[in-house]
Write a protein that holds these residues in place. Structure first.
Motif, PDB file in Angstrom:
ATOM      1  N   GLY A 166       0.812  -1.182  -0.055  1.00 40.06           N
ATOM      2  CA  GLY A 166       0.007  -0.019  -0.034  1.00 40.06           C
ATOM      3  C   GLY A 166       0.644   1.415   0.063  1.00 40.06           C
ATOM      4  O   GLY A 166       0.337   2.356  -0.415  1.00 40.06           O
ATOM      5  N   PHE A 167       1.967   1.297   0.680  1.00 38.24           N
ATOM      6  CA  PHE A 167       2.942   2.311   0.621  1.00 38.24           C
ATOM      7  C   PHE A 167       4.003   2.407  -0.222  1.00 38.24           C
ATOM      8  O   PHE A 167       4.644   3.284  -0.543  1.00 38.24           O
ATOM      9  CB  PHE A 167       3.638   2.736   2.077  1.00 38.24           C
ATOM     10  N   MET A 168       4.234   1.190  -1.097  1.00 40.02           N
ATOM     11  CA  MET A 168       5.209   0.991  -1.913  1.00 40.02           C
ATOM     12  C   MET A 168       5.405   2.134  -3.152  1.00 40.02           C
ATOM     13  O   MET A 168       4.160   2.259  -3.616  1.00 40.02           O
ATOM     14  CB  MET A 168       5.287  -0.311  -2.625  1.00 40.02           C
ATOM     15  N   GLN A 169       6.600   2.426  -3.625  1.00 43.47           N
ATOM     16  CA  GLN A 169       6.402   3.458  -4.772  1.00 43.47           C
ATOM     17  C   GLN A 169       6.010   2.417  -6.035  1.00 43.47           C
ATOM     18  O   GLN A 169       6.091   1.322  -6.031  1.00 43.47           O
ATOM     19  CB  GLN A 169       7.987   4.018  -4.861  1.00 43.47           C
ATOM     20  N   ARG A 200       1.683  -6.691  -6.631  1.00 45.20           N
ATOM     21  CA  ARG A 200       0.159  -6.565  -7.358  1.00 45.20           C
ATOM     22  C   ARG A 200      -0.273  -7.755  -8.242  1.00 45.20           C
ATOM     23  O   ARG A 200      -1.454  -8.411  -7.977  1.00 45.20           O
ATOM     24  CB  ARG A 200      -0.127  -5.257  -7.998  1.00 45.20           C
ATOM     25  N   ARG A 201       0.687  -7.974  -8.676  1.00 43.15           N
ATOM     26  CA  ARG A 201       0.440  -9.616  -9.295  1.00 43.15           C
ATOM     27  C   ARG A 201       0.080 -10.627  -8.560  1.00 43.15           C
ATOM     28  O   ARG A 201      -0.789 -11.482  -9.095  1.00 43.15           O
ATOM     29  CB  ARG A 201       1.652  -9.858 -10.529  1.00 43.15           C
ATOM     30  N   LEU A 202       0.721 -10.924  -7.382  1.00 38.34           N
ATOM     31  CA  LEU A 202       0.604 -11.792  -6.577  1.00 38.34           C
ATOM     32  C   LEU A 202      -0.879 -11.617  -5.926  1.00 38.34           C
ATOM     33  O   LEU A 202      -1.455 -12.543  -5.547  1.00 38.34           O
ATOM     34  CB  LEU A 202       1.672 -11.870  -5.659  1.00 38.34           C
ATOM     35  N   LEU A 203      -1.161 -10.160  -5.599  1.00 34.06           N
ATOM     36  CA  LEU A 203      -2.312  -9.953  -4.892  1.00 34.06           C
ATOM     37  C   LEU A 203      -3.572 -10.402  -6.002  1.00 34.06           C
ATOM     38  O   LEU A 203      -4.574 -10.654  -5.258  1.00 34.06           O
ATOM     39  CB  LEU A 203      -2.483  -8.666  -4.611  1.00 34.06           C
ATOM     40  N   HIS A 204      -3.220 -10.303  -7.192  1.00 28.82           N
ATOM     41  CA  HIS A 204      -4.484 -10.579  -8.091  1.00 28.82           C
ATOM     42  C   HIS A 204      -4.537 -12.177  -8.237  1.00 28.82           C
ATOM     43  O   HIS A 204      -5.687 -12.809  -8.426  1.00 28.82           O
ATOM     44  CB  HIS A 204      -4.147 -10.004  -9.339  1.00 28.82           C
ATOM     45  N   ILE A 205      -3.474 -12.837  -7.745  1.00 27.95           N
ATOM     46  CA  ILE A 205      -3.590 -14.400  -7.781  1.00 27.95           C
ATOM     47  C   ILE A 205      -4.573 -14.606  -6.511  1.00 27.95           C
ATOM     48  O   ILE A 205      -5.161 -15.506  -6.386  1.00 27.95           O
ATOM     49  CB  ILE A 205      -2.126 -15.012  -7.521  1.00 27.95           C
ATOM     50  N   LEU A 244       9.341  -5.793  10.949  1.00 27.45           N
ATOM     51  CA  LEU A 244      10.003  -7.156  10.381  1.00 27.45           C
ATOM     52  C   LEU A 244       9.457  -8.275  11.152  1.00 27.45           C
ATOM     53  O   LEU A 244       9.401  -9.398  10.444  1.00 27.45           O
ATOM     54  CB  LEU A 244      11.365  -7.056  11.089  1.00 27.45           C
ATOM     55  N   MET A 245       8.945  -8.277  12.319  1.00 25.43           N
ATOM     56  CA  MET A 245       8.409  -9.345  12.831  1.00 25.43           C
ATOM     57  C   MET A 245       6.878  -9.597  12.281  1.00 25.43           C
ATOM     58  O   MET A 245       6.478 -10.939  11.934  1.00 25.43           O
ATOM     59  CB  MET A 245       8.035  -9.297  14.461  1.00 25.43           C
ATOM     60  N   ALA A 246       6.274  -8.635  11.943  1.00 24.63           N
ATOM     61  CA  ALA A 246       4.854  -8.811  11.362  1.00 24.63           C
ATOM     62  C   ALA A 246       5.125  -9.667  10.009  1.00 24.63           C
ATOM     63  O   ALA A 246       4.194 -10.291   9.601  1.00 24.63           O
ATOM     64  CB  ALA A 246       4.210  -7.643  11.024  1.00 24.63           C
ATOM     65  N   SER A 247       5.987  -9.254   9.196  1.00 21.77           N
ATOM     66  CA  SER A 247       6.059 -10.008   7.877  1.00 21.77           C
ATOM     67  C   SER A 247       6.823 -11.262   8.117  1.00 21.77           C
ATOM     68  O   SER A 247       6.578 -11.929   7.183  1.00 21.77           O
ATOM     69  CB  SER A 247       6.867  -8.874   7.089  1.00 21.77           C
ATOM     70  N   ILE A 297       6.781 -12.795  -1.942  1.00 18.50           N
ATOM     71  CA  ILE A 297       5.854 -13.703  -1.697  1.00 18.50           C
ATOM     72  C   ILE A 297       5.580 -12.971  -0.099  1.00 18.50           C
ATOM     73  O   ILE A 297       4.453 -12.830   0.222  1.00 18.50           O
ATOM     74  CB  ILE A 297       6.127 -14.870  -1.632  1.00 18.50           C
ATOM     75  N   ARG A 298       6.876 -12.862   0.625  1.00 20.84           N
ATOM     76  CA  ARG A 298       6.709 -12.691   1.939  1.00 20.84           C
ATOM     77  C   ARG A 298       6.206 -11.088   2.264  1.00 20.84           C
ATOM     78  O   ARG A 298       5.176 -10.825   3.033  1.00 20.84           O
ATOM     79  CB  ARG A 298       8.084 -12.616   2.563  1.00 20.84           C
ATOM     80  N   ASP A 299       6.447 -10.151   1.465  1.00 24.35           N
ATOM     81  CA  ASP A 299       6.040  -8.899   1.566  1.00 24.35           C
ATOM     82  C   ASP A 299       4.533  -8.575   1.149  1.00 24.35           C
ATOM     83  O   ASP A 299       3.852  -7.944   1.733  1.00 24.35           O
ATOM     84  CB  ASP A 299       7.051  -7.610   0.541  1.00 24.35           C
ATOM     85  N   THR A 300       4.229  -9.500  -0.049  1.00 23.83           N
ATOM     86  CA  THR A 300       2.615  -9.365  -0.356  1.00 23.83           C
ATOM     87  C   THR A 300       1.838 -10.038   0.630  1.00 23.83           C
ATOM     88  O   THR A 300       0.673  -9.349   1.101  1.00 23.83           O
ATOM     89  CB  THR A 300       2.821  -9.918  -1.552  1.00 23.83           C
ATOM     90  N   ALA A 301       2.312 -11.180   1.417  1.00 22.19           N
ATOM     91  CA  ALA A 301       1.356 -11.740   2.290  1.00 22.19           C
ATOM     92  C   ALA A 301       1.274 -11.012   3.599  1.00 22.19           C
ATOM     93  O   ALA A 301       0.323 -10.760   4.213  1.00 22.19           O
ATOM     94  CB  ALA A 301       2.146 -12.879   2.748  1.00 22.19           C
ATOM     95  N   GLY A 302       2.615 -10.234   4.052  1.00 25.45           N
ATOM     96  CA  GLY A 302       2.451  -9.417   5.189  1.00 25.45           C
ATOM     97  C   GLY A 302       1.666  -8.091   4.880  1.00 25.45           C
ATOM     98  O   GLY A 302       0.845  -7.546   5.721  1.00 25.45           O
ATOM     99  N   THR A 303       1.532  -7.701   3.739  1.00 28.73           N
ATOM    100  CA  THR A 303       0.397  -6.488   3.304  1.00 28.73           C
ATOM    101  C   THR A 303      -1.027  -7.036   3.573  1.00 28.73           C
ATOM    102  O   THR A 303      -1.859  -6.240   4.028  1.00 28.73           O
ATOM    103  CB  THR A 303       0.766  -5.891   2.185  1.00 28.73           C
ATOM    104  N   MET A 304      -1.181  -8.383   3.250  1.00 28.13           N
ATOM    105  CA  MET A 304      -2.582  -8.757   3.152  1.00 28.13           C
ATOM    106  C   MET A 304      -2.860  -8.757   4.709  1.00 28.13           C
ATOM    107  O   MET A 304      -4.214  -8.457   4.800  1.00 28.13           O
ATOM    108  CB  MET A 304      -2.663 -10.248   2.374  1.00 28.13           C
ATOM    109  N   TYR A 305      -2.080  -9.332   5.570  1.00 26.57           N
ATOM    110  CA  TYR A 305      -2.795  -9.230   7.020  1.00 26.57           C
ATOM    111  C   TYR A 305      -2.792  -7.840   7.398  1.00 26.57           C
ATOM    112  O   TYR A 305      -3.848  -7.350   8.002  1.00 26.57           O
ATOM    113  CB  TYR A 305      -1.698  -9.947   7.832  1.00 26.57           C
ATOM    114  N   LEU A 306      -1.733  -6.909   7.251  1.00 30.59           N
ATOM    115  CA  LEU A 306      -1.799  -5.635   7.751  1.00 30.59           C
ATOM    116  C   LEU A 306      -3.028  -4.815   7.493  1.00 30.59           C
ATOM    117  O   LEU A 306      -3.533  -4.145   7.964  1.00 30.59           O
ATOM    118  CB  LEU A 306      -0.582  -5.123   7.708  1.00 30.59           C
TER     119      LEU A 306
END
Length: 507
Positions: free
Chosen positions: A116-119, A128-133, A245-248, A289-298
Motif C-alpha cells: 500500500g505504501f510502496m512506490q 500486485r500480480r501476486l495479490l491478483h492471484i 520485521l516481525m509482522a512480515s 511473496i513475504r511482503d505481499t502476504a504481510g501486506t494482506m494481513y496488515l
C-alpha cells in the motif's frame, strides 16, 4: 517494424502532451486554499487530526472541489468530491499512481515492504500480480469457505462470552486472513502473530497521516543523531521497525516450516512458494511473496474489524434497521436459519445494512495519499509536479446531495421498492481507494463483512447494555481518529434470538 513505429508514435504523443501541459500551465493559478505564509506556507495550519473535516470545511468556504496547501515547499492537493477523484486518480491513473516519499514510515520504520505504501514501479507490479492471484477479480467466491467458517466460530464465541464481543470480532478477522494468507490456525485471543500485527498497525496509523512527523516534511532530519533531544522520532522508529520485521517474517517462516515438515494446508504463501521452488515463474520471488502476504494481513485485519464494530454501533442508534434485516432473513430463509453466501441476492436489506456500515463511519477518511511526478492541469488549475494528492473519502461518503442526513445510520437510503436502489452510489466508490492503487482485496473485504454481519443479525438481538440497576449504558460513539478510524471500546447486549439458534450455533 510496424510495432516499433507505433511505439515511437505513442511516446512522441506523450512527450508533446507533457510539453503542451508545461507550456500552457505556466501561467495558470494553483487551486485555491487557506492563506499561506512566505516560505513556510501552511506549516502552522495544516491539520494533523480530523484533517478530512478541516479539508471539507475549507472546500465549502472556497466553493471548490480541490484545494492546495504548501508545507515548507511541499505541495499538497486535496480532492473533495468523487468527480475530481475520478477524473484524476482513475482516468489519469498513469500519472497519479505514485506514493509520496514517507521517510518516517518507509525509510526509518521499515514499512517499505507494505504494498500500500510502496512506490509505483517494478516491485510494486510484482506484488500486485501476486495479490491478483490471491484475490482474482473474476473469482469472488474463492475465500467463502474460510469466511463462513470464521463467522460461525465467531457466533459460538459470542454465545459463550457476549461481553467481550469486540475481542471476538478481532479474533474472527485475524482467523480469516491468517488462514487465507498463511494457512495458520488462530486459536487464542492473545496469539503472537496477531499481537505483533496489531501493534504494527497502531504504529502505521499514527505515522501515515500527512504532517504527523516533521521528518516527512524535512527528510534531512532522518540523519540527525539519535541522542539529540528532538530526535525522539528516531528512537520510536527503531522500536516500530522491530514490529515491521516481525509482522512480515514470523508467519511467513512458520508457513515455510509447515511446508517442509508436510503439515501445511493450502494458502496463498504455500501456493506461491511451491511455484517459486518449481522455478516456473521468476515473479515468485521469496521476498515478494513475504511482503505481499504481510501486506494482506496488515491491510485487512483492522479495516474489517472497524467496519463490523461500526455496524454494531450503528444498529444501536437505529434498532428499527436491525428488526427489518431480521424480518427479511426470517421471511426468506426461515426462522432460526443462518444465512449463507448463496442467499446474498435475496437479502437486499442485509446488503443495505452492510453498505451503510461502509459509508457511515468510513474506516479510512482520507485514502493513502497519491503522488504525481509530472505537472498536470485540472479545471483550469495547475497541479505541480511532486504534489501529494489526497482524496477526501470522508467528504465523498458524507455528501448530503447523494446521502441525505449523512450522519444518520440509515440503511433505508439504499432501498427502493424492496430492492437495492442502484441510483444511490455504492460506498465502494470511495471506501477502497482509487485507480491503480485501489484495494485488490475489496471483494474479500465485502464478502467477509457481509457474512459476519448477516450471521450476527440472524443469531442475536443487539441492544444497548444495561448496568446492574437496569439503567441503559449509552455508548460514547467516540472513535480513534487516525489513518484507520475505529470505535473506542463500548458495551452492548447480544442475546440469542431463540433456543433453536443456540442449538444450531453449538452443533
Amino acid at each position: 517494424m510496424i510495432q516499433l513505429a507505433t511505439l515511437a508514435c505513442f511516446f512522441l504523443i506523450v512527450y508533446l502532451y507533457v510539453r503542451h501541459l508545461k507550456s500552457s500551465s505556466r501561467h495558470l493559478h494553483l487551486p485555491p486554499g487557506p492563506k499561506k505564509l512566505p516560505l513556510l506556507g501552511n506549516l502552522f495550519n495544516v491539520p494533523t487530526s480530523l484533517a478530512w473535516i478541516t479539508y471539507h470545511k475549507w472546500c465549502k468556504e472556497l466553493n471548490t472541489d480541490i484545494i492546495h496547501l504548501s508545507v515548507a515547499g511541499m505541495s499538497i492537493v486535496v480532492l473533495d468530491n468523487i468527480e475530481a477523484a475520478t477524473e484524476l486518480l482513475e482516468k489519469r491513473s498513469h500519472i497519479y499512481s505514485g506514493r509520496p516519499r514517507l521517510p518516517m514510515l518507509s525509510e526509518l520504520m521499515g514499512y517499505d515492504f507494505n504494498v500500500g505504501f510502496m512506490q509505483y514501479g517494478e516491485r510494486w507490479r510484482k506484488c500486485r500480480r501476486l495479490l491478483h492471484i490471491a484475490f482474482p477479480p473474476d473469482d469472488s467466491q474463492r475465500h467463502h469457505p474460510q469466511e463462513l467458517n470464521a463467522a460461525h466460530n465467531l457466533l459460538l464465541r459470542l454465545l459463550e462470552d457476549p461481553e467481550n464481543f469486540m475481542d471476538h470480532i478481532k479474533h474472527m478477522a485475524a482467523e480469516t486472513i491468517m488462514s487465507i494468507a498463511y494457512g495458520i490456525e488462530i486459536k487464542r485471543n492473545d496469539d503472537p502473530y496477531v499481537t505483533v500485527a496489531e501493534q504494527g498497525n497502531k504504529a502505521i496509523a499514527m505515522v501515515a497521516v500527512p504532517g504527523a512527523f516533521l521528518v516527512d516534511t524535512i527528510p534531512a532530519l532522518k540523519h540527525v543523531p539519535d541522542w539529540m533531544p528532538f530526535a525522539g522520532f528516531k528512537r520510536k522508529a527503531k522500536e516500530w521497525k522491530k514490529l515491521a520485521l516481525m509482522a512480515s517474517a514470523m508467519p511467513f517462516e512458520t508457513t515455510k516450516q509447515m511446508i517442509d515438515d508436510g503439515s501445511a494446508v493450502p494458502s496463498f504463501v504455500s501456493y506461491c512458494l511451491e511455484n517459486s521452488r518449481a522455478g516456473d515463474d521468476p515473479a515468485f520471488e521469496e521476498s515478494i511473496i513475504r511482503d505481499t502476504a504481510g501486506t494482506m494481513y496488515l491491510a485487512g485485519a483492522d479495516t474489517t474489524v472497524a467496519i463490523i464494530w461500526s455496524c454494531i454501533l450503528g444498529l444501536l442508534t437505529n434498532p428499527g434497521a436491525l428488526k427489518k434485516a431480521q424480518q427479511e432473513m426470517d421471511s426468506v430463509l426461515g426462522v432460526g436459519v443462518l444465512p449463507e453466501f448463496g442467499d446474498q441476492d435475496s437479502l437486499p436489506y442485509v446488503m443495505a445494512v452492510v453498505r451503510e456500515a461502509f459509508r457511515w463511519r468510513d474506516v479510512a477518511p482520507i485514502a493513502i495519499p497519491h503522488y504525481t511526478a509530472v505537472e498536470d492541469v485540472y479545471n483550469g488549475y495547475r497541479i505541480p509536479a511532486g504534489s501529494i494528492v489526497v482524496a477526501n473519502s470522508w467528504a465523498m461518503l458524507h455528501d448530503e446531495t447523494m446521502y441525505p442526513e449523512p450522519f444518520e445510520f440509515n440503511p433505508d437510503r439504499f432501498i427502493k421498492d424492496g430492492k437495492l436502489n442502484h441510483a444511490v452510489r455504492d460506498p465502494g466508490h470511495a471506501a477502497f481507494g482509487f485507480g491503480r492503487r485501489e484495494c485488490p482485496g475489496r471483494n474479500m473485504a465485502l464478502s467477509s463483512v457481509w457474512i459476519t454481519v448477516a450471521s450476527i443479525m440472524a443469531a442475536f438481538d443487539i441492544s444497548k447494555a444495561v448496568d446492574k440497576d437496569g439503567n441503559t449504558i449509552e455508548p460514547s460513539y467516540e472513535y480513534l481518529q487516525d489513518m484507520i478510524c475505529m470505535p473506542l471500546p463500548f458495551k452492548c447486549s447480544l442475546k440469542p434470538r431463540s433456543k433453536e439458534i443456540q442449538r444450531l450455533i453449538r452443533c
